[in-house]
Each structure stands twice: as C-alpha cells, then as structure tokens.
Design a protein around this motif. Structure first.
Motif, PDB file in Angstrom:
ATOM      1  N   GLN A  22       0.821  -1.207   0.000  1.00  0.00           N
ATOM      2  CA  GLN A  22       0.000   0.000   0.000  1.00  0.00           C
ATOM      3  C   GLN A  22       0.856   1.259   0.000  1.00  0.00           C
ATOM      4  O   GLN A  22       0.592   2.213  -0.749  1.00  0.00           O
ATOM      5  CB  GLN A  22      -0.926  -0.008   1.225  1.00  0.00           C
ATOM      6  N   ASP A 140     -15.464  -1.851  -0.781  1.00  0.00           N
ATOM      7  CA  ASP A 140     -14.206  -1.121  -0.646  1.00  0.00           C
ATOM      8  C   ASP A 140     -14.460   0.308  -0.175  1.00  0.00           C
ATOM      9  O   ASP A 140     -13.745   0.837   0.677  1.00  0.00           O
ATOM     10  CB  ASP A 140     -13.458  -1.095  -1.982  1.00  0.00           C
ATOM     11  N   SER A 143     -15.419   0.225   3.412  1.00  0.00           N
ATOM     12  CA  SER A 143     -14.273  -0.098   4.261  1.00  0.00           C
ATOM     13  C   SER A 143     -13.416   1.132   4.520  1.00  0.00           C
ATOM     14  O   SER A 143     -12.957   1.359   5.643  1.00  0.00           O
ATOM     15  CB  SER A 143     -13.439  -1.205   3.600  1.00  0.00           C
ATOM     16  N   ARG A 144     -13.203   1.950   3.480  1.00  0.00           N
ATOM     17  CA  ARG A 144     -12.388   3.150   3.675  1.00  0.00           C
ATOM     18  C   ARG A 144     -13.091   4.132   4.620  1.00  0.00           C
ATOM     19  O   ARG A 144     -12.453   4.734   5.490  1.00  0.00           O
ATOM     20  CB  ARG A 144     -12.134   3.849   2.330  1.00  0.00           C
ATOM     21  N   ASP A 148     -11.383   1.891   7.942  1.00  0.00           N
ATOM     22  CA  ASP A 148     -10.063   2.523   7.950  1.00  0.00           C
ATOM     23  C   ASP A 148     -10.048   3.788   8.801  1.00  0.00           C
ATOM     24  O   ASP A 148      -9.151   3.996   9.620  1.00  0.00           O
ATOM     25  CB  ASP A 148      -9.620   2.845   6.523  1.00  0.00           C
ATOM     26  N   ARG A 336      -4.374   4.500   2.654  1.00  0.00           N
ATOM     27  CA  ARG A 336      -5.644   4.034   2.094  1.00  0.00           C
ATOM     28  C   ARG A 336      -6.697   5.150   2.110  1.00  0.00           C
ATOM     29  O   ARG A 336      -7.473   5.300   1.167  1.00  0.00           O
ATOM     30  CB  ARG A 336      -6.141   2.831   2.899  1.00  0.00           C
ATOM     31  N   ILE A 337      -6.712   5.929   3.173  1.00  0.00           N
ATOM     32  CA  ILE A 337      -7.681   7.021   3.268  1.00  0.00           C
ATOM     33  C   ILE A 337      -7.347   8.115   2.258  1.00  0.00           C
ATOM     34  O   ILE A 337      -8.220   8.599   1.522  1.00  0.00           O
ATOM     35  CB  ILE A 337      -7.695   7.592   4.699  1.00  0.00           C
ATOM     36  N   TYR A 340      -8.225   7.641  -1.570  1.00  0.00           N
ATOM     37  CA  TYR A 340      -9.556   8.048  -2.018  1.00  0.00           C
ATOM     38  C   TYR A 340      -9.738   9.559  -1.951  1.00  0.00           C
ATOM     39  O   TYR A 340     -10.402  10.152  -2.797  1.00  0.00           O
ATOM     40  CB  TYR A 340     -10.626   7.358  -1.169  1.00  0.00           C
TER      41      TYR A 340
END
Length: 603
Positions: A22, A140, A143-144, A148, A336-337, A340
C-alpha cells in the motif's frame, strides 16, 4: 478490520506485506498526517506531558516499597509506615486520574480528526462520477469510510500514546534500576535480549496461523453475505444450488475449527513462554543477589524494588521493538484514506455557477460526443434541440447510447466533445443542486432506501406536505396501494425495496421524481417493469404531466413513445433519423425496422 489491524500490529514481528504494498503504491508523508493534527497541537502536548508525568509518578512506587521494607518495618516506625503507605496510595490515585484525563483528551482529538476525515471523504466521494462507482466495489468504499477511518482512532489512543509511554517507562525504569543496583541492571540487560527474541518468535508463529484464520473467516463472511442476503437467497432458490452452498459453507467452517484450535494453542504457547520468562528473570536476579560479588551489600527492600521495576520493563520494551510495525501499519492506514481523498473529481462543481432561468426547460445537444474509453466512443456528433414543453423519445437497439445520452442531461457524465445545454446554459456551469431541481430522472434501476415510504419520498423534497406526497402518488398510480397497507405511508419498504414488486417500486420512483415537479423529466425505461395494464395507466398520467414539461423518454416498447412530439433513432451512438412516428414509418428506415421487430415480438 479492527481485528486485522490488531493482528498486524501486535502479533507480528514484521510489517504486514499488504501494508508495504500500500505504501509503495500510494506513499504518504508524515507532514501531511501532521497537518491533520495541527489544530490540536496544544491538546496533544498536554497528552504527551501527562504520559511522561504518569510514568514518572509510577516509578516512585518501588522506592516507597524499599523504604517500607528497609526502614519502616524493621524500625517499627508507625508514622513513617503510614506516610509511605499513603504515598503508595497517592501514586496509584494520581496515575489513575492522569490516565483518565489522558484517555479523554487523546480520544477527543482522535474522534475530531476522524470526524473531519470521514465527513470530507464522504463529501468528496459524493462528487465522483458514476464511472467511479461502477468500477469500484461498494464494500471497498464502505471499508475506507468506516473501518479505515475508524481504525485511525488507534493512531492517537494506541500507537502514538503507547510509543510515548513505552519510551518514558523504558528510560525511566532503566535509570531507576541502575540507581538501585548497577550490577543487577547489567544482569537484566544480559537476560532480557534472548527472552525478547524467544517471545517474538512465538508471536510470529501465532501470527502466521492467525492470518490464515482471518482469511478463512473472511471467506465465511462472504459466503454468509452472498448466501443469506435477499438477492443471494433469491438466486440460490432459482438456481437450486442450496445444497452446494451448504457443503461449501461446511468445508470453510471445518477449516476454521482446525485453525482456531491451532491459534488457541499458539496463543497458549505464547502465554506459557512469557510466564516462564516472567518467572525466570526474577529467579536469576534473586540468585545473583545471593552472591557477594553481585549483591554489593544490597538490602531486601532494594531487591524487592528492583524486581518490581524489572517486571515493568518487559512489556514496554517489546512494544518499542514493534515500533516499526506500528508506524508502517498506521502509515498504510492513512495511505488508504488519502488514496480516495486524492481522487480527481470527474464532475467538478463550477467555480462561478450560472443560475438557470425560472421558466423554460429547453434541452440542446450541440455536437455532443462521449466515450468511457477515448478509443471507443459511445456517442458521436449528437446535434438535437428539444423545445421547452415538448417531448422527445430516444429509440434504438441495446447499446446504441440512449441511456448515456439521457444521463448527460442530468450530468451523470460530462460530454467529451460538444455541450449539453438547459435553457441555453451549459450544464457544466450549473450548480448540482440547481440542475437536480430542474431535471428529474427516473431510471430503469429503481433504488429505495431501507426506511418508510414517506421518508423515501421526502428524500426528493424534504419540505413536501402530506397532501403533496399523496398527490404525487396518485399521479403515479400508487396511492391506493399505499393506503391499503396496515401502516400506510409509514410502511418500511425493506432492503432495496424488496417488499414491493418491480412495478410498484418503479411507481414509487416516479412519484418521488414528480414530487419535485421538474421542468425537464427524463424517463429511462421508467415503465419497463410494469405490466401492460399498469403501464397504460401510468403512461396516461405521464402524458398528462408532460404538458408544459420537457420530457425525454427512453423505452424498448415502441408503443410508449409513438405519441412523442419527436422521435430520435440512435444507431451505434449516432442519430440516424428524427421525426414523428408516422414520418419515420413512411421513410422505411431504421425506425420502421424497429417497429416491425417490435410487432413480431408482440405476435
């Protein structure tokens, strides 16, 4: 997700490969993370100060114990004993109170940062085009937003605070141990490294088993979701694959039994190893204290205090050895945050939005071209004008571009060439809320929220009165159905509206759109799920509503578009014919071929 994060951070001796990947794919800087917490600098400084203070105060406890054993008890000094005991109680109360305040402050900071991130990310994703959601799994996105960002709380309340506390405890404890007995302190330094390595080795073994268990548990959750959701049960029953799914579920569950047993045993081995270490190190210190060479005239109180200090050193030291894992895990979480949050907005809001005229409804396509893939255009050189108050029907074979063309009016996409105008204004220059109030759209895929009928309708217009709601439902031929339900408009529609038939859901969707009274009405297969009789009834209502309203209709059933003021025939993304129903039949072109095919199917 929380379990997985915990597994990565506390059970593994090395960073998780997924976290490494990641960060390689989407690197994130510490400076950017620091900016999130910048508004809370003062609070965070207080948190760090409280952590240091709590650790320092806690170190006083062994020294108080030493004086109790070496001075107060042998000398029968009751006054000194009372003072020392009160001091021990005061240390416990102080550390507990400091811990409560520290937890309150750190949790408050984490929650506020999490709230800001969650709200900003939700708003940012709302601005994404339909293309983003069609190529991204819904799980997905959730989840974010939920997992997350929720796990991000641990960055403040767990990772950052634990690192600060561990550093303080290790340094303070080491200094105190040297002050009590430098000889025993050296012995501890010799004994601790192999003990730490042994514990980490057992932890790695358990992590491997736990990772396998997590994967199989994820498989089990997927099978439950796919097999026991409304859509999944419907598919299972229609395909007759219930026994196969049950067998597959049983196999996965059996695998979990073995992995769970191995995981528990590995955990037990880890606990047993730590218990042995906790017993062996003090035993070695007691043994060393019995030899003159290492005792150095040590008192019993000093020995007890030293053992107490040494017992507090092992866990924070293990925590510091996992700092790299903690930091990598946290950085991957932010990566990950931010991945997006950094997505470009395909349909940006205009900087200076142009207001639409109050009256009108003319729709114009000026040499419009569009393609999801630049090399494969969906629409090519569309040049049409729909006068205000008139109706246009779009017909053509599947894949000819009808729905895409209609979606451009509501700005579900932006044309790659040309312009789409509403009352002479490019839709890209209109604020999204203004355009949505002017253009109403009913698609072939009806979506109802899991709430009451009334709330589903008010979603389109929150200030609508009950009378206005009922009028819209009457026009959509659905009021009598709702009135006949035990709870009427308070009836819960169920997950995705599964309580109602396809035709009933589409009538509710039509009512929801009509409640807004849009100047432009786009009907994309709006009556596709209705039987012929209901379709005729609703079509009559829609024909009445179309008077004075610009209507763009897409339908496979040509009977629903024959009365349109104008019909445009699309073929491979191009308008190949326009005219009225009678004019197009007389030409004997594409439209006439479609009509003959439709009549043949009806026969």
């Amino acid at each position: 997700m929380d379990d997985q994060q915990s597994s990565r951070r506390s059970r593994s001796g090395r960073p998780d490969p997924a976290d490494r990947r990641q960060l390689v794919d989407h690197p994130v800087s510490l400076a950017r993370i620091a900016r999130l917490f910048a508004p809370h600098r003062a609070t965070l400084a207080i948190v760090i100060a409280l952590i240091v203070l709590s650790s320092a105060v806690g170190l006083a406890q062994p020294f108080l114990v030493r004086h109790v054993i070496d001075d107060a008890l042998p000398q029968q000094d009751v006054r000194l004993l009372v003072l020392l005991v009160l001091g021990m109680l005061g240390v416990a109360v102080a550390t507990a109170a400091i811990g409560v305040v520290q937890t309150w402050l750190s949790t408050a900071v984490g929650q506020r940062v999490m709230h800001r991130l969650r709200s900003d990310l939700f708003a940012h994703l709302q601005r994404q085009s339909l293309g983003f959601f069609t190529r991204t799994r819904g799980g997905d996105v959730q989840s974010r937003l939920v997992n997350d960002i929720g796990s991000m709380q641990g960055v403040v309340t767990s990772t950052a605070t634990s690192i600060a506390a561990n550093v303080t405890v290790v340094i303070g404890t080491a200094i105190a141990m040297v002050a009590l007995s430098w000889r025993l302190a050296l012995l501890s330094l010799v004994v601790l490294p192999p003990a730490v390595l042994l514990t980490r080795q057992v932890a790695r073994m358990r992590h491997t088993i736990t990772a396998q268990r997590q994967r199989r548990l994820a498989d089990l959750h997927v099978q439950i979701e796919e097999g026991l959701s409304v859509s999944g049960v419907l598919l299972t029953k229609t395909l007759g694959v219930g026994s196969a799914l049950s067998a597959r579920f049983e196999d996965t569950s059996a695998d979990l039994v073995d992995l769970e047993i191995r995981s528990r045993l590995a955990g037990r081995w880890r606990m047993a190893t730590m218990n042995i270490i906790f017993a062996a190190i003090p035993a070695a210190i007691y043994l060393a204290a019995g030899f003159p060479a290492t005792a150095g005239g040590m008192t019993i109180g000093t020995l007890v205090a030293f053992i107490a200090l040494q017992g507090t050193l092992f866990r924070p030291l293990m925590g510091l050895l996992n700092v790299g894992v903690d930091i990598t895990s946290c950085m991957a979480l932010f990566s990950r945050i931010f991945e997006y949050a950094d997505l470009p907005v395909d349909l940006p809001e205009p900087v200076d939005p142009v207001p639409l005229p109050r009256l009108g409804g003319q729709v114009t396509f000026e040499h419009v071209g569009f393609g999801y893939d630049p090399d494969r255009p969906v629409l090519t050189d569309i040049d049409l004008t729909v006068p205000a108050g008139s109706s246009l029907a779009l017909v053509g074979t599947t894949g000819s571009g009808k729905s895409t063309m209609a979606g451009l009016v509501a700005r579900l996409h932006d044309p790659t060439q040309g312009r789409v105008l509403v009352d002479g204004v490019d839709v890209r220059d209109v604020a999204a809320t203004d355009l949505a109030s002017r253009v109403g759209m009913v698609t072939q895929e009806t979506y109802l929220m899991h709430t009451s009928i009334r709330q589903n309708l008010l979603h389109a217009r929150p200030d609508a009165t009950q009378q206005e709601i009922e009028d819209a439902c009457r026009q959509a031929q659905v009021h009598d159905l709702i009135a006949g339900l035990p709870d009427g408009y308070d009836t819960i529609v169920g997950s995705r509206g599964h309580r109602f038939s396809g035709g009933e859901k589409q009538r509710l969707a039509i009512a929801r759109t009509l409640l807004r009274d849009p100047a432009v009405l786009v009907l994309d297969e709006a009556t596709s799920a209705l039987d012929n009789e209901t379709e005729r009834a609703i079509q009559a209502s829609l024909d009445a509503l179309a008077r004075g309203r610009t209507t763009i209709t897409i339908a496979h059933r040509l009977s629903t578009v024959r009365n349109a003021d104008r019909i445009a025939v699309l073929d491979h993304g191009r308008v190949v014919e326009t005219g009225t129903h009678e004019e197009l039949l007389l030409r004997g072109g594409h439209y006439a071929t479609l009509v003959r095919g439709s009549l043949a199917e009806a026969a």
